[in-house]
Design an enzyme around this catalytic site. Structure first.
Site, PDB file in Angstrom:
ATOM      1  CG  ASN A  95      -1.986  -0.917   1.279  1.00  0.00           C
ATOM      2  OD1 ASN A  95      -2.155  -1.666   0.325  1.00  0.00           O
ATOM      3  ND2 ASN A  95      -2.759  -0.930   2.347  1.00  0.00           N
ATOM      4  CE  LYS A 582     -15.266   5.904   5.708  1.00  0.00           C
ATOM      5  NZ  LYS A 582     -16.304   6.923   5.446  1.00  0.00           N
TER       6      LYS A 582
END
Ligand code: F6R
Length: 587
Positions: A95, A582
Site C-alpha cells: 500500500n 475510504k
C-alpha cells in the site's frame, strides 16, 4: 484505498485471507489477489474486480499467505497489475506509492530483470530478492532503505515460514492470536476479541510466525512493546436489517453527535484552556467532506465570535506556500486520521510553529500521534465510503470548540447541545426525498444553492450526490449563479435550495425565481414554513429551526438521504462508489 491482509498459523490461509479482504472492501478497490505458500511453493491468484472473482483461491492449500485489494494509482486496474507481485520467490503486497519507482526499475532493467506489471510496487519484490542473503527480515530492511514515498508491505518467501512487514506513512497492524498471527492495513480485517494488536510506527518492521509477532527498528534491533488487546467495539461492523451501511450510518447521526459534543469542562481538563484563551487566528486543513466541516466551522466561529478562520484544502496548503502565522491554532480535520494530504499539512503547520489540534474519528490514527491537542469524535466506525455521520460528528466537535472559545472569552453563544434532539427529527422529516429520486436520477446536472452557512451545506450536498450517483452536481453560492452558471439552468437541472438564515432566505429565493423562470424544478430544504408554499417549489423538506450558524448539522441530512435514494434508484452501490476509497493514504 488498497488493503493488505496476511495470515500465518494452523488454519488454511486462503479462507482467512478472503474473509479479511471482504472486510476491507469498504475502503474501495478495483482488483484483488492472494499468494499462499502451499508446501513451501508460492501459489498466486489475481483478478480484476471484486474479491468474489478470486474463487480459484479457495482451492489453495497452505497455512501462510498474503492478500491485497488494489486501488489503481500506477497502471490500470487489471489482473496483471493486481498484487501480490512475485520476483524470484519473493511475493509482496504494497500500500502507498513508491516515488522513486521509475529510477529503481531502470536499475533492475539494467541488471537484466523483467517486469510483469505497470505498477510502482513490483520493484519492491525485485529489491528484496536482490537484497536476500538467507534472512528475509534483513532483506526487507535493506530494500526499504532504497525506497522513497510511502509504504506498508507484507512479504512472503518461497520455502519460508514467516511473513515480514514494513511501514512508512501507510498504516499497518499486526496481531497475535492462539498459535496464529495476522497482519492488515486496517483493524477490521484481523479483529477478533482478545487478540493482541501491534500498531506499527513509521520506520518499523515486523516478523510474524505462527507463534509470535516481533517488532524491529530500521537497524534490525528488536523493539519491546506490549500489544493492545482488541475489544468488541473494534470488531467488524454489522449492517443489521439495513440494505446498506450508508443508510444505517445516517440513522446513527444522533448518536454520533451525542458522542462528539464536548463541554467547556472537557476542554479545561484536557489542556485546551491556554490555547482557547489566547487564539486569535484559526486555520483549518482538511480534504473532501472534512474540508466542508471546516467551512461550516468557519461560518459559525466567524459569525458568532468574530475570530478569523481560514480553511485550506490540505492538498493545496502543502504546496502553495501558505502565509502562516506561527501563533495560529491549526485544526486538522480527518475522519480516518490517515489522509496523506492532511497529515502533510498538519506536519507543515507544526514546522511553522503552530499548535496542531487533530480532530479525528480514529483514536489510534497517525494524525493523533502528531498533534498537540486532540479531539476524538464518537461517530463509531463508518463503513460506507461516503462520509455521513462522521460529518455531523465533526460539526458537533467543531461547534463545541466554538462554544468553548466563547466560554473562555466570557462570551455567550447558543449551545450546540440544543441540536441533539433535532437530529433525529430531521432524519424523520427528510423522508420526502425518497420521492425526489426519479427526477434527480434523470438529471443532466444538479445545483445545490445557498448563502452563508447554507452554501457550506450545499457544497457537501453536491459532493455526496456526485460521489454515489455519478451524476454532475454543483454546490453554488446562490448569489453567484447569475454570474455564469445560470446558463446551465433548464428543465433537466433540478435545483435544491437551502434556506435556514432569516436574513438570507429571501435572497436565496431570488435565485430560486431565476432558475424556475428557466424551467428548472426546485426542491427546497428550509426551516421556514412560509417559503414552502411558494409556487416555484415542487417539493420541500421542512426541518426544525435552530441557530442558523449551526444549521448545516441538520440541513445536510436530507442531502445525504437524497444522494443515497438517487444512488439506490440508479442501482449503484452507495457503500462502494466506483473509483473512490475510504481512506486516501496517498497524495
Ligand atoms: C466524501 C469523503 C471524502 C473524505 C476525504 C477526507 O464522502 O468521504 O471526501 O471526506 O477523503 O477523508 P478523511 O476525513 O478521512 O481525512
Amino acid at each position: 484505498m488498497c488493503g493488505i491482509v496476511g495470515y500465518i498459523g494452523k488454519r488454511r490461509a486462503s479462507p482467512v485471507l478472503l474473509d479479511g479482504l471482504k472486510k476491507l472492501e469498504y475502503r474501495g478497490y478495483d482488483s484483488a489477489g492472494i499468494a499462499v505458500l502451499d508446501q513451501g511453493i508460492l501459489r498466486v491468484v489475481k483478478r480484476q474486480g471484486r474479491v468474489e472473482e478470486l474463487g480459484a483461491a479457495h482451492s489453495l492449500d497452505g497455512c501462510i499467505g498474503i492478500g491485497h485489494t488494489r486501488w489503481a494509482t500506477h497502471g490500470a486496474p487489471s489482473a496483471r497489475n493486481a498484487h501480490p507481485h512475485v520476483f524470484r520467490g519473493i511475493a509482496v503486497v504494497h500500500n502507498g506509492i513508491i516515488e522513486n519507482a521509475a529510477a529503481l526499475r531502470a536499475l533492475c532493467l539494467a541488471r537484466g530483470e523483467t517486469f510483469l506489471s505497470d505498477t510502482d510496487s513490483e520493484v519492491v519484490a525485485h529489491l528484496i530478492a536482490h537484497a536476500f542473503c538467507g534472512d528475509l527480515l534483513s532483506a526487507v530492511i535493506r530494500a526499504a532503505r532504497e525506497l522513497t514515498g510511502s509504504f506498508a508491505l507484507a512479504v512472503l518467501r518461497e520455502g519460508g515460514e514467516e511473513i515480514v512487514c514494513a511501514r512508512k506513512k501507510s498504516p499497518l497492524i499486526a496481531a497475535a492470536g492462539e498459535g496464529e498471527s495476522f497482519v492488515a492495513s486496517d483493524i477490521p480485517a484481523i479483529a477478533a476479541s482478545g487478540r493482541r494488536a501491534y500498531i506499527l510506527q513509521d520506520g518499523e518492521f515486523a516478523r510474524l510466525t505462527a507463534e509470535d509477532v516481533q517488532l524491529y527498528d530500521e537497524n534490525g534491533a528488536l523493539i519491546a512493546r506490549e500489544g493492545v488487546v482488541l475489544e468488541e467495539g473494534e470488531l467488524a461492523p454489522d449492517r443489521g436489517t439495513y440494505a446498506h451501511f450508508m443508510r444505517k450510518e445516517i440513522d446513527e447521526i444522533p448518536r454520533a453527535v451525542q458522542n462528539s459534543l464536548f463541554s467547556a469542562d472537557y476542554f479545561q481538563k484536557n489542556g485546551f484552556s491556554e490555547v482557547l484563551c489566547q487564539t486569535e487566528y484559526i486555520d483549518i486543513v482538511a480534504c473532501g467532506t472534512a474540508y466542508h466541516s471546516g467551512l461550516c466551522a468557519k461560518a459559525a466561529i466567524e459569525e458568532l465570535l468574530r475570530i478569523p478562520v481560514r480553511v485550506f484544502l490540505a492538498s493545496e496548503y502543502r504546496y502553495t506556500r501558505p502565509i502562516v502565522r506561527g501563533d495560529a491554532l491549526t485544526i486538522a480535520v480527518s475522519q480516518s486520521g490517515e489522509t496523506a494530504d492532511t497529515l502533510a499539512a498538519a506536519q507543515l503547520a507544526k514546522e511553522k510553529g503552530c499548535k496542531v489540534l487533530a480532530l479525528t474519528n480514529c483514536a489510534r490514527s497517525t494524525l493523533t500521534r502528531m498533534s498537540d491537542l486532540l479531539l476524538v469524535t464518537g461517530a463509531g466506525r463508518e463503513v460506507g465510503v461516503a462520509a455521513t455521520k462522521s460529518f455531523q460528528a465533526q460539526l458537533a466537535a467543531l461547534y463545541s470548540l466554538c462554544a468553548a472559545l466563547a466560554y473562555f472569552r466570557k462570551k455567550r453563544v447558543p449551545s450546540p447541545k440544543d441540536l441533539l434532539p433535532l437530529c433525529g427529527q430531521s432524519i424523520r422529516e427528510s423522508a420526502a426525498v425518497a420521492g425526489w429520486a426519479p427526477c434527480f436520477a434523470a438529471a443532466r446536472n444538479v445545483f445545490f444553492l445557498g448563502r452563508g452557512a447554507d452554501r457550506c451545506a450545499a457544497l457537501e450536498g453536491s459532493l455526496k450526490f456526485k460521489e454515489i450517483t455519478y451524476l454532475p452536481a454543483e454546490g453554488y453560492a446562490a448569489g453567484e449563479l447569475k454570474h455564469g452558471a445560470l446558463a446551465l439552468a433548464d428543465e433537466t437541472t433540478p435545483v435544491v435550495a437551502l434556506a435556514f438564515d432569516e436574513r438570507l432566505a429571501e435572497k436565496t429565493m431570488n435565485a430560486v425565481h431565476e432558475v424556475y423562470a428557466r424551467g428548472a424544478p426546485v426542491f427546497l430544504v428550509t426551516c421556514f414554513p412560509a417559503l414552502c408554499g411558494q409556487k416555484e417549489v415542487s417539493s420541500f423538506v421542512l426541518l426544525p429551526a435552530c441557530e442558523p450558524a449551526f444549521s448545516p448539522m441538520l440541513s445536510v441530512i436530507p442531502l445525504q438521504l437524497l444522494a443515497y435514494e438517487t444512488a439506490v434508484f440508479l442501482k449503484n452501490d452507495p457503500d462502494k462508489p466506483r473509483n473512490l476509497a475510504k481512506s486516501v493514504t496517498v497524495e
